[in-house]
Design an enzyme around this catalytic site. Structure first.
Site, mmCIF file in Angstrom:
data_model
loop_
_atom_site.group_PDB
_atom_site.id
_atom_site.type_symbol
_atom_site.label_atom_id
_atom_site.label_comp_id
_atom_site.label_asym_id
_atom_site.label_seq_id
_atom_site.Cartn_x
_atom_site.Cartn_y
_atom_site.Cartn_z
ATOM 1 N N THR A 42 0.839 -1.195 0.000
ATOM 2 C CA THR A 42 0.000 0.000 0.000
ATOM 3 C C THR A 42 0.873 1.243 0.000
ATOM 4 O O THR A 42 0.645 2.193 -0.762
ATOM 5 C CB THR A 42 -0.873 0.007 1.285
ATOM 6 O OG1 THR A 42 -1.632 -1.193 1.335
ATOM 7 C CG2 THR A 42 -1.783 1.210 1.333
ATOM 8 N N HIS A 442 21.852 27.850 15.027
ATOM 9 C CA HIS A 442 21.063 29.076 14.847
ATOM 10 C C HIS A 442 21.318 29.658 13.464
ATOM 11 O O HIS A 442 22.472 29.734 13.044
ATOM 12 C CB HIS A 442 21.446 30.107 15.900
ATOM 13 C CG HIS A 442 20.730 31.407 15.710
ATOM 14 N ND1 HIS A 442 19.405 31.569 16.058
ATOM 15 C CD2 HIS A 442 21.127 32.582 15.157
ATOM 16 C CE1 HIS A 442 19.031 32.786 15.739
ATOM 17 N NE2 HIS A 442 20.054 33.435 15.193
#
Ligand code: FAD
Ligand code: NAI
Length: 463
Positions: A42, A442
């Site tokens: 599937t 960051h």
């Protein structure tokens, strides 16, 4: 004499094919029975992969039409070439299913093409030919649950398979079921221009997920233009040449009303595939929900017969099936295969994405476990601001006494990737403090995870 293998696996979805590959790696002779024309089950053929291909294409279109202006990028005359989009999806699927065929060949796994039926422990029939094996693994997966009064014709009323194959964008799409499939495929067709109404039986969408996340998710999707009819059931759907007339009723009873749709998608869950496998005659026990009953080592009540993936208990997710496949192969090889069911992520691949792992607040309350919540919104994350993707938040639930992370829930950009850090943390029994002390790059979205971990003790820095 019948051809003999150490293991015969019935079903080549993520559970079956991974079990086959791992068993072959461990030196076993392996056959995998698959009735579909291609491997991958599937997930690769009509599930995870084609849906993600369309989600990506439709998101690209939507961003071009709606988001780029804000970045100072003016694109005119944008239009959808749905035939090309569907062809690309088919190419993505084809590359993936051929990849599994290549891996079978590389690992010398025999693909037995046809429908498998268990004759007895150690004996499997495939299209009239009998094969024997020391171990048989049932990995037959799942199929859409039908809804009484709403007959799927894959034309006006479709299930997920039909909903992935549309050749035109519907005018008004009514989605029955506000779960994974309904919201992902609803998003695809909404972005491509359909009006989308989601009819959900319960009073909330994504019912298994954290309620606060569910509420925010609904609000964000509504802002994108999706309409929700909660606490509502569909009692009938009548297709005609132009569309479909649905009858809706309040879930708890009340006056019926009608709703007109151009197309209806039925997505109210999936059920295990167990018919035609010979389970009754062999004596394999099913549980109350029709799933193959297994013990903690995937053994059924019949010695030598095992089961994994969507056909057994647990979340119907490809990665859960894959991990069970690998764990079972290791168990059959005499090793200690294991799946940690407390740490299985679930991700809805909409925009924003929604990702969840471990306990929800509701479950902790119900179990009387004292917990602390750390939450951090993407509005306060520099990278999210730069991306223009500030909807949502990271939420970490930690044990009040020990600070151990018990659950995490993220709605926001790339939530499905961000949750992996928390999965790793939980696997290692980390505390929120442990995550808070990790240096995060960051400016990155992952800083929102660090801040949420800091927030568990009320010391987030950027809010
Ligand atoms: P399946 O993938 O269902 O494979 C079972 C295979 O067994 C099938 O190929 C079937 O043909 C074969 N079979 C059955 N009976 C027989 C038999 N008697 N003989 C021979 N072969 C047989 N999960 C995620 O984790 N992420 C997602 O993004 C995601 N998206 C999805 C989107 C959609 C639209 C759908 C429908 C599902 C999605 N899922 C997703 C769920 C995921 O597809 C399933 O959890 C996963 O495929 C289960 O794997 P499985 O191996 O147990 O079974
Ligand atoms: P689901 O279980 O996710 O959602 C079904 C929804 O339908 C629920 O909200 C339920 O309350 C509602 N419902 C049930 N009966 C109803 C009725 N009669 N009328 C209206 N609403 C009704 O099932 P879905 O979306 O069909 O997906 C099946 C499974 O496939 C998922 O649970 C998931 O395991 C898997 N999947 C995973 C994806 C992913 O990981 N991103 C994507 C798609 C599917």
């Amino acid at each position: 004499m019948s051809q003999s293998f150490d293991v015969i696996i019935i079903g080549a979805g993520p559970g079956g094919y991974v079990c086959a590959l791992r068993a072959a790696q461990l030196g076993m002779s392996v056959a995998c029975v698959e009735s579909r024309a291609t491997l991958g089950g599937t997930c690769l053929n009509v599930g995870c992969i084609p849906s993600k291909a369309l989600l990506q294409s439709s998101e690209n279109y939507s961003a071009t039409v709606h988001a780029w202006k804000d970045h100072g990028i003016i694109v005119e005359g944008v239009r959808v070439d749905l035939a090309r989009m569907q062809a690309r999806k088919a190419e993505v699927v084809s590359a993936n299913v051929k990849g599994v065929e290549f891996l079978f060949a590389k690992n010398k796994v025999t693909w037995l093409k046809g429908t498998g039926r268990i004759l007895a422990a150690g004996r499997v029939d495939v299209g009239g030919t009998e094969y024997s094996a020391k171990h048989i693994v049932i990995a037959t997966g799942s199929e859409s649950v039908p809804l009484s009064g709403v007959a799927v014709d894959q034309a006006r009323i479709v299930d997920s398979t039909g909903g992935l194959e549309l050749s035109a964008v519907p005018g008004h799409l009514v989605v029955i079921g506000g779960g994974y499939i309904g919201l992902e495929l609803g998003s695809v067709w909404k972005r491509l221009g359909a009006k989308v109404t989601v009819v959900e039986f319960l009073d909330r969408i994504v019912p298994g997920m954290d309620a606060e996340v569910g509420k925010t998710f609904q609000r964000v999707l509504a802002k994108q233009g999706m309409t929700f009819r909660l606490s509502t059931k569909v009692t009938s759907a009548r297709a005609d040449a132009e569309g479909v007339t649905l009858t809706l009723e309040p879930a708890k009873g009340g006056a019926a009303e009608t709703l007109r749709a151009d197309l209806v998608l039925v997505a109210i869950g999936r059920r295990p595939v167990t018919t035609g496998l010979g389970l009754e005659s062999v004596g394999v026990t099913l549980d109350q929900r029709g799933r193959v009953a297994t013990d903690a080592h995937y053994a059924t009540n019949v010695p030598g017969i095992y089961a994994i993936g969507d056909v057994i208990a647990g979340p119907m997710l490809a990665h859960k099936a894959q991990d069970e496949g690998a764990a079972l192969a290791e168990i059959l090889a005499g090793q200690a295969g294991h799946v940690n069911y407390g740490v299985i992520p679930g991700v809805v691949y909409t925009w924003p994405e929604v990702a969840s792992i471990g306990e929800t607040e509701e479950a902790l309350k119900e179990r009387g476990i004292a917990y602390a919540v750390g939450k951090f919104p993407f509005t306060a994350n520099g990278r999210a601001r730069a991306m223009g993707a500030t909807d949502g938040f990271v939420k970490i639930l930690a044990d009040k006494a020990t600070d151990r992370i018990l659950g995490a829930h993220i709605i926001g950009p790339d939530a499905g990737t961000l949750i992996a850090e928390l999965a790793t943390a939980m696997e290692f029994g980390a505390s929120a403090e442990d995550v808070a002390r990790i240096c995060h790059a960051h400016p990155s979205l992952s800083e929102a995870v660090k801040e949420a971990a800091l927030a568990v003790e009320g010391r987030a820095l950027h809010i």
